[in-house]
Design a protein around this motif. Structure first.
Motif, mmCIF file in Angstrom:
data_model
loop_
_atom_site.group_PDB
_atom_site.id
_atom_site.type_symbol
_atom_site.label_atom_id
_atom_site.label_comp_id
_atom_site.label_asym_id
_atom_site.label_seq_id
_atom_site.Cartn_x
_atom_site.Cartn_y
_atom_site.Cartn_z
ATOM 1 N N ARG A 322 0.828 -1.215 0.000
ATOM 2 C CA ARG A 322 0.000 0.000 0.000
ATOM 3 C C ARG A 322 0.853 1.252 0.000
ATOM 4 N N ALA A 323 1.919 1.255 0.797
ATOM 5 C CA ALA A 323 2.793 2.421 0.840
ATOM 6 C C ALA A 323 3.477 2.632 -0.512
ATOM 7 N N SER A 324 3.836 1.534 -1.172
ATOM 8 C CA SER A 324 4.484 1.638 -2.475
ATOM 9 C C SER A 324 3.526 2.227 -3.503
ATOM 10 N N GLN A 325 2.300 1.738 -3.517
ATOM 11 C CA GLN A 325 1.314 2.285 -4.456
ATOM 12 C C GLN A 325 1.039 3.754 -4.171
ATOM 13 N N ASN A 326 0.967 4.096 -2.893
ATOM 14 C CA ASN A 326 0.749 5.491 -2.501
ATOM 15 C C ASN A 326 1.911 6.363 -2.964
ATOM 16 N N PHE A 327 3.144 5.883 -2.788
ATOM 17 C CA PHE A 327 4.330 6.668 -3.130
ATOM 18 C C PHE A 327 4.377 6.979 -4.624
ATOM 19 N N PHE A 328 4.027 5.990 -5.446
ATOM 20 C CA PHE A 328 4.173 6.180 -6.895
ATOM 21 C C PHE A 328 3.030 6.973 -7.520
ATOM 22 N N THR A 329 2.129 7.488 -6.684
ATOM 23 C CA THR A 329 1.163 8.467 -7.199
ATOM 24 C C THR A 329 1.786 9.859 -7.274
ATOM 25 N N GLY A 330 2.941 10.033 -6.647
ATOM 26 C CA GLY A 330 3.572 11.352 -6.575
ATOM 27 C C GLY A 330 3.990 11.878 -7.937
ATOM 28 N N SER A 331 3.868 13.174 -8.111
ATOM 29 C CA SER A 331 4.240 13.809 -9.380
ATOM 30 C C SER A 331 4.614 15.259 -9.115
ATOM 31 N N ALA A 332 5.835 15.637 -9.491
ATOM 32 C CA ALA A 332 6.317 16.995 -9.223
ATOM 33 C C ALA A 332 5.525 18.042 -9.997
ATOM 34 N N LYS A 333 5.399 17.850 -11.314
ATOM 35 C CA LYS A 333 4.694 18.842 -12.135
ATOM 36 C C LYS A 333 3.183 18.740 -11.985
ATOM 37 N N GLY A 334 2.697 17.551 -11.580
ATOM 38 C CA GLY A 334 1.272 17.398 -11.346
ATOM 39 C C GLY A 334 0.847 17.868 -9.968
ATOM 40 N N ASN A 335 1.818 18.299 -9.152
ATOM 41 C CA ASN A 335 1.551 18.768 -7.776
ATOM 42 C C ASN A 335 0.806 17.708 -6.963
ATOM 43 N N VAL A 336 1.199 16.454 -7.155
ATOM 44 C CA VAL A 336 0.609 15.355 -6.394
ATOM 45 C C VAL A 336 1.671 14.820 -5.442
ATOM 46 N N VAL A 337 1.389 14.940 -4.134
ATOM 47 C CA VAL A 337 2.326 14.475 -3.120
ATOM 48 C C VAL A 337 1.684 13.330 -2.355
ATOM 49 N N PRO A 338 2.383 12.205 -2.185
ATOM 50 C CA PRO A 338 1.804 11.075 -1.460
ATOM 51 C C PRO A 338 1.401 11.460 -0.040
ATOM 52 N N GLU A 339 0.369 10.787 0.460
ATOM 53 C CA GLU A 339 -0.004 10.978 1.867
ATOM 54 C C GLU A 339 1.108 10.465 2.766
ATOM 55 N N ARG A 340 1.275 11.128 3.879
ATOM 56 C CA ARG A 340 2.242 10.698 4.872
ATOM 57 C C ARG A 340 1.521 10.293 6.153
ATOM 58 N N ILE A 341 2.212 9.542 6.981
ATOM 59 C CA ILE A 341 1.658 9.128 8.268
ATOM 60 C C ILE A 341 2.398 9.865 9.367
ATOM 61 N N THR A 342 1.656 10.481 10.232
ATOM 62 C CA THR A 342 2.244 11.123 11.406
ATOM 63 C C THR A 342 1.698 10.428 12.652
ATOM 64 N N PHE A 343 2.464 10.490 13.722
ATOM 65 C CA PHE A 343 2.091 9.821 14.967
ATOM 66 C C PHE A 343 1.935 10.843 16.088
ATOM 67 N N THR A 344 0.774 10.790 16.715
ATOM 68 C CA THR A 344 0.555 11.557 17.937
ATOM 69 C C THR A 344 0.608 10.545 19.072
ATOM 70 N N GLY A 345 1.767 10.465 19.706
ATOM 71 C CA GLY A 345 1.987 9.366 20.636
ATOM 72 C C GLY A 345 2.052 8.081 19.824
ATOM 73 N N SER A 346 1.158 7.154 20.134
ATOM 74 C CA SER A 346 1.111 5.897 19.378
ATOM 75 C C SER A 346 -0.018 5.888 18.361
ATOM 76 N N VAL A 347 -0.729 7.003 18.242
ATOM 77 C CA VAL A 347 -1.893 7.069 17.348
ATOM 78 C C VAL A 347 -1.466 7.620 15.984
ATOM 79 N N PRO A 348 -1.615 6.823 14.935
ATOM 80 C CA PRO A 348 -1.225 7.291 13.604
ATOM 81 C C PRO A 348 -2.378 8.000 12.902
ATOM 82 N N SER A 349 -2.026 8.859 11.977
ATOM 83 C CA SER A 349 -3.045 9.493 11.130
ATOM 84 C C SER A 349 -2.401 9.875 9.801
ATOM 85 N N TYR A 350 -3.219 9.894 8.767
ATOM 86 C CA TYR A 350 -2.734 10.313 7.456
ATOM 87 C C TYR A 350 -2.767 11.833 7.366
#
Length: 514
Positions: A322-350
């Motif tokens: 899933r992370a690989s598929q998400n990463f390869f949606t990225g495009s510099a000229k298309g202004n498409v940046v993959p979602e990232r995961i951040t952690f608040t303590g142990s709770v993740p969010s996109y």
């Protein structure tokens, strides 16, 4: 007596004779020039009524020459692009075959498959940066720069010119695996034991993510081969939970089967088997204790271990894909940046990624529309061929994600058979985009058809040019045989005229009277 020269006796005849001689001399010069150059005239003005047809035909020939030059260049590009896409198909097929073969070999062989996948990934990236020496072929409308970053930057990230650390695919994979496994490494499920009941509950924080789907496992169902002894009750209302009550001592061989959903679709099962053995039991089994309470404790311990043993391979492989598929949606000229995961303590969010914290692997044109239409080749006055390709087309992205899933998903040490099988299950559908469904092979077919159309247009243009050239030659070219015949005739006439003129010049009244 005064004589006016122009009107003197014999002056008209002399003038006429001179004009005729000069005309014959001019014709001789013209015929000599035609014989030397092979041309009817030295200018279009000398072609008479044929000049319009000659000029029109020459313009058409020049246009056909231009089309031929364009076709020659485009054919080179088509062949290079076809070869590159065929290479992508080949590495995808080879990787899929190696995965399947690896299922039959020892876990130690998984490292060879992992290394091969990494090499194949690099080969695919190199193919996508193919150039004909003038433009890069897989950047759509933008052929001035390499459309794809290098393998090392894509996988492991870099630091940009402004000092920003840009995360590569490996970082996104690690974050996704961490988020899906949870701190308990069991797929973010909460397990509690109360009296003779063991309860599994989904992580409420893991369900509140959209549209990427939940982190970790979801509970789909729990089945028992002996409900009278091992009685499950499942509530699928979010957050779903399931409680297994040990109502009585189970029999040897009784089973509990937990069906767990995985993010993005698919499921896996955890099966626990009751055993009357009093010694150490194998993974996936629990001992029937001296009483119901002991059996419950054994069941709880076995479930906890089984969840971790299942989550480690299954969820890790799922997260990598899933992370690989998400990463390869990225495009510099298309202004498409993959979602990232951040952690608040142990709770993740996109959270939305940015161009200052994430590598954008594709740098080519991404303006939308049909990728083939990004390079249109004019091969005739009313016909064109579409030859464009973008490196971030969906089938290509799938193949890259599949190769990356194998290269990053198989553990660096010798993988267990379950880990290897989980990676193979996740990567195989992605690698299939090389030659099944909407595939890279379809791109190869498009390019091959375009090449065939250009070859056909080149043949048609050659035939048209030959016909037009015949028309021009018929107007502009002088026949050597005809010119030589006319020249010989004119020479004879001119020689006779010179002889008569010479004889007349010697004539006097005395000679005439005599």
């Amino acid at each position: 007596m005064t004589t006016i020269a122009p009107f003197a006796a014999g002056s008209y005849a002399t003038s006429r004779s001179t004009s005729q001689l000069l005309a014959l001399k001019s014709q001789l010069n013209d015929l000599t020039t035609q014989l030397g150059t092979g041309l009817t005239a030295q200018s279009y003005g000398g072609l008479g009524t044929g000049r319009s047809a000659a000029l029109s035909a020459q313009a058409s020939i020049s246009a056909l020459d231009g089309y031929s030059a364009v076709i020659d260049t485009a054919q080179t590009r088509a062949k290079l692009a076809t070869t590159s896409m065929t290479q992508v198909v080949t590495v995808a097929s080879n990787a899929a075959a190696a995965l399947q073969n690896g299922l039959q070999s020892s876990p130690a062989g998984s490292q060879a498959v992992k290394a091969t996948a990494l090499n194949n990934f690099s080969a695919a990236i190199d193919a996508l940066n193919q150039s004909d020496g003038i433009i890069f072929l897989f950047g759509g409308r933008d052929g001035t720069t390499a459309p794809v970053l290098d393998t090392n930057t894509i996988l492991y990230g870099t630091v940009d010119a402004n000092g920003n650390t840009l995360a590569g695919l490996k970082t996104l994979v690690d974050d996704q695996v961490k988020a899906d496994l949870g701190t308990g490494l069991n797929g973010r499920l909460t397990q509690t034991t109360t009296g003779t009941a063991v309860t599994l509950t989904e992580d409420t924080t893991a369900q509140a993510v959209s549209p990427a789907g939940p982190f970790g496992f979801t509970i789909q169902s729990v089945g028992s081969s002996n409900p009278a002894a091992l009685a499950p009750v499942t509530n699928l209302a979010a957050p779903a939970s399931s409680t297994v009550t040990v109502a009585a001592q189970p029999s040897d061989g009784d089973t509990l089967t937990f069906t767990l959903g995985m993010p993005g679709g698919g499921s896996t099962t955890v099966t626990l088997t009751a055993s009357k053995s009093t010694g150490a039991v194998a993974s996936g089994t629990f001992s029937i204790g001296a009483d119901v309470a002991t059996t419950t404790a054994n069941l709880s311990a076995a479930l906890s271990s089984a969840l971790q043993n299942t989550a480690a391979p299954a969820l890790s492989a799922n997260a990598t894909a899933r992370a690989s598929q998400n990463f390869f949606t990225g495009s510099a000229k298309g202004n498409v940046v993959p979602e990232r995961i951040t952690f608040t303590g142990s709770v993740p969010s996109y959270t939305p990624g940015t161009a200052t914290n994430t590598v954008l692997w594709y740098r080519g044109d991404d303006s939308g529309g049909d990728p083939r239409a990004t390079q249109t080749i004019q091969v005739g006055s009313s016909s064109s061929v579409q030859l464009g390709v973008r490196a971030n087309e969906a089938p290509i992205r799938s193949v890259l994600a599949g190769l990356a899933t194998v290269a990053l998903g198989i553990p660096a040490n010798s993988a267990t058979s379950s880990a290897y099988a989980a990676v193979a299950a996740q990567a195989a559908p992605l690698l299939a985009a090389g030659n099944t469904g909407s595939s890279v092979q379809d791109i190869v077919t498009d390019l091959s058809l375009a090449s065939a159309r250009m070859s056909s247009a080149a043949s048609t243009n050659t035939s048209q040019k030959s016909t037009l050239q015949d028309t021009v030659d018929g107007i502009e070219q002088a026949s050597t045989e005809e010119v030589a015949t006319k020249l010989l005739e004119l020479q004879n006439r001119l020689q006779a005229s010179y002889q008569i003129t010479a004889s007349l010049s010697k004539l006097s009244l005395t000679n005439y009277l005599s």
